[in-house]
Design a protein around this motif. Structure first.
Motif, PDB file in Angstrom:
ATOM      1  N   LEU A 117       0.809  -1.222   0.000  1.00  0.00           N
ATOM      2  CA  LEU A 117       0.000   0.000   0.000  1.00  0.00           C
ATOM      3  C   LEU A 117       0.844   1.276   0.000  1.00  0.00           C
ATOM      4  O   LEU A 117       0.533   2.216  -0.730  1.00  0.00           O
ATOM      5  CB  LEU A 117      -0.968  -0.005   1.192  1.00  0.00           C
ATOM      6  N   PRO A 118       1.925   1.334   0.802  1.00  0.00           N
ATOM      7  CA  PRO A 118       2.743   2.549   0.766  1.00  0.00           C
ATOM      8  C   PRO A 118       3.325   2.839  -0.617  1.00  0.00           C
ATOM      9  O   PRO A 118       3.533   3.996  -0.973  1.00  0.00           O
ATOM     10  CB  PRO A 118       3.852   2.257   1.784  1.00  0.00           C
ATOM     11  N   ILE A 119       3.577   1.765  -1.393  1.00  0.00           N
ATOM     12  CA  ILE A 119       4.110   1.950  -2.747  1.00  0.00           C
ATOM     13  C   ILE A 119       3.083   2.656  -3.624  1.00  0.00           C
ATOM     14  O   ILE A 119       3.407   3.576  -4.387  1.00  0.00           O
ATOM     15  CB  ILE A 119       4.498   0.602  -3.377  1.00  0.00           C
ATOM     16  N   PHE A 120       1.814   2.239  -3.502  1.00  0.00           N
ATOM     17  CA  PHE A 120       0.741   2.891  -4.262  1.00  0.00           C
ATOM     18  C   PHE A 120       0.659   4.373  -3.907  1.00  0.00           C
ATOM     19  O   PHE A 120       0.506   5.231  -4.781  1.00  0.00           O
ATOM     20  CB  PHE A 120      -0.606   2.210  -3.985  1.00  0.00           C
ATOM     21  N   SER A 121       0.754   4.662  -2.617  1.00  0.00           N
ATOM     22  CA  SER A 121       0.696   6.056  -2.163  1.00  0.00           C
ATOM     23  C   SER A 121       1.877   6.855  -2.705  1.00  0.00           C
ATOM     24  O   SER A 121       1.720   7.989  -3.172  1.00  0.00           O
ATOM     25  CB  SER A 121       0.697   6.128  -0.630  1.00  0.00           C
ATOM     26  N   MET A 122       3.061   6.250  -2.637  1.00  0.00           N
ATOM     27  CA  MET A 122       4.255   6.945  -3.087  1.00  0.00           C
ATOM     28  C   MET A 122       4.194   7.253  -4.585  1.00  0.00           C
ATOM     29  O   MET A 122       4.480   8.377  -5.016  1.00  0.00           O
ATOM     30  CB  MET A 122       5.500   6.112  -2.786  1.00  0.00           C
ATOM     31  N   VAL A 123       3.809   6.252  -5.370  1.00  0.00           N
ATOM     32  CA  VAL A 123       3.712   6.446  -6.820  1.00  0.00           C
ATOM     33  C   VAL A 123       2.694   7.541  -7.145  1.00  0.00           C
ATOM     34  O   VAL A 123       2.932   8.396  -8.008  1.00  0.00           O
ATOM     35  CB  VAL A 123       3.329   5.124  -7.528  1.00  0.00           C
ATOM     36  N   SER A 124       1.578   7.516  -6.431  1.00  0.00           N
ATOM     37  CA  SER A 124       0.524   8.513  -6.667  1.00  0.00           C
ATOM     38  C   SER A 124       1.017   9.920  -6.375  1.00  0.00           C
ATOM     39  O   SER A 124       0.814  10.842  -7.179  1.00  0.00           O
ATOM     40  CB  SER A 124      -0.712   8.202  -5.806  1.00  0.00           C
ATOM     41  N   ILE A 125       1.672  10.110  -5.234  1.00  0.00           N
ATOM     42  CA  ILE A 125       2.124  11.459  -4.867  1.00  0.00           C
ATOM     43  C   ILE A 125       3.257  11.922  -5.776  1.00  0.00           C
ATOM     44  O   ILE A 125       3.356  13.116  -6.107  1.00  0.00           O
ATOM     45  CB  ILE A 125       2.547  11.535  -3.374  1.00  0.00           C
ATOM     46  N   VAL A 126       4.114  10.999  -6.217  1.00  0.00           N
ATOM     47  CA  VAL A 126       5.193  11.360  -7.150  1.00  0.00           C
ATOM     48  C   VAL A 126       4.610  11.888  -8.458  1.00  0.00           C
ATOM     49  O   VAL A 126       5.084  12.892  -9.014  1.00  0.00           O
ATOM     50  CB  VAL A 126       6.125  10.162  -7.408  1.00  0.00           C
ATOM     51  N   PHE A 127       3.564  11.231  -8.950  1.00  0.00           N
ATOM     52  CA  PHE A 127       2.936  11.682 -10.190  1.00  0.00           C
ATOM     53  C   PHE A 127       2.200  13.014  -9.991  1.00  0.00           C
ATOM     54  O   PHE A 127       2.211  13.872 -10.883  1.00  0.00           O
ATOM     55  CB  PHE A 127       1.993  10.614 -10.732  1.00  0.00           C
ATOM     56  N   ILE A 128       1.568  13.181  -8.843  1.00  0.00           N
ATOM     57  CA  ILE A 128       0.905  14.460  -8.550  1.00  0.00           C
ATOM     58  C   ILE A 128       1.936  15.590  -8.555  1.00  0.00           C
ATOM     59  O   ILE A 128       1.723  16.648  -9.160  1.00  0.00           O
ATOM     60  CB  ILE A 128       0.177  14.408  -7.187  1.00  0.00           C
TER      61      ILE A 128
END
Length: 306
Positions: free
Chosen positions: A188-199
């Protein structure tokens, strides 16, 4: 997995650099900002249980202190810093947005690394996230309502949809399908990290031209804002008589913001330029938080060896 997460600031900086040099790669993705943030809030919900909210009765004073500081120190410092650096109205709004949102989920991970009170950190983040649905629009109206018209009711509705619903849905899934959810907890933290990096990359791309002229000033303002939150959070905890473990937790909760949410609100209700503060904060608070957590971890290990 942990190594990948620890390198979050590097990933954020790398994608930001690409977005700055080649903005056309990301500008067309601006409609993904809100969906990506929704993913982040859903993953947060999937890590929470009803007991995280009930735990408030065991640490009433600490939770109350953390939440009050969260919604007073950071908005007030945002205004102070904006005045000191003489930011224009758009950038000031961006700073206030960062200051008025709830604490960021990264604080929970860094609290663990810093040898803080992780259970307390999770509870504070959960409580401030829910309260922020109502408090964030009210604070923005109070602090910058005289500068620009604030669609408070629309903002509350958006926060309800972007924050409350996905978090609640995640909690429900985690409660009723705990065994299944436990199998994906580590990713789950990976999903969050990828999302915020793209934002971050999308906002950098949309503001590539403006960042050229205000980037250094905004970085300095964000560093002072974040540093003030961390310092005042710790000192306030100490003044209230909490043990060092709790003081660390409060410091991280106050100083680290849900800057991704600030970015989404800026894009939806204001301008891309108002999202610059949240974008820079997203990168910087993970850098400063990691450095501080590493220092506290070494300090704690050193004390145990004595």
């Amino acid at each position: 997995m942990n190594r990948v997460l620890q390198l979050f600031p590097i990933w954020a900086l790398a994608f930001s650099a690409i977005a700055y040099l080649k903005p056309e790669l990301f500008t067309g993705l601006k409609t993904l900002i809100v969906p990506l943030l929704t993913v982040i809030m859903l993953t947060m919900g999937l890590t929470l249980t009803p007991s995280d909210f009930l735990r408030i009765k065991d640490s009433k004073k600490a939770v109350l202190a953390g939440v009050v500081l969260q919604f007073t120190v950071m908005p007030a410092v945002a205004i102070f810093v904006s005045n000191v650096f003489q930011l224009d109205d758009t950038l000031l709004i961006g700073m206030v947005l960062v200051g008025a949102v709830a604490g960021g989920t990264a604080s929970n991970v860094l609290c663990y690394l810093a040898k803080g009170d992780v259970a307390l950190s999770i509870t504070m983040t959960a409580i401030s996230t829910l309260l922020g649905v109502a408090l964030t629009p009210l604070l923005i109206e109070l602090l910058v309502g005289q500068i620009v018209d604030i669609p408070t009711s629309s903002m509350v509705l958006s926060l309800f949809k972007i924050v409350l619903l996905p978090v609640a849905f995640g909690i429900v899934l985690n409660h009723f399908f705990k065994v299944t959810m436990s199998k994906i907890t580590d990713v789950l933290p990976i999903f969050s990290m990828v999302s915020i990096v793209f934002i971050i990359a999308i906002i950098v791309a949309l503001n590539a031209n403006k960042l050229h002229s205000v980037g250094i000033i905004m970085l300095a303002a964000v560093i002072v804002h974040n540093g003030s939150g961390l310092l005042l959070g710790y000192l306030a905890g100490k003044a209230l008589g909490f043990e060092p473990k709790v003081c660390k937790t409060i410091a991280l909760e106050v100083g680290m913001q849900n800057s991704g949410l600030a970015v989404a609100l800026a894009m939806k209700f204001f301008t891309p330029a108002a999202a610059i503060a949240g974008t820079i904060f997203s990168i910087w608070h993970n850098v400063s938080g990691s450095i501080l957590a590493s220092y506290w971890q070494r300090q704690s290990n050193s004390e145990k060896q004595q």
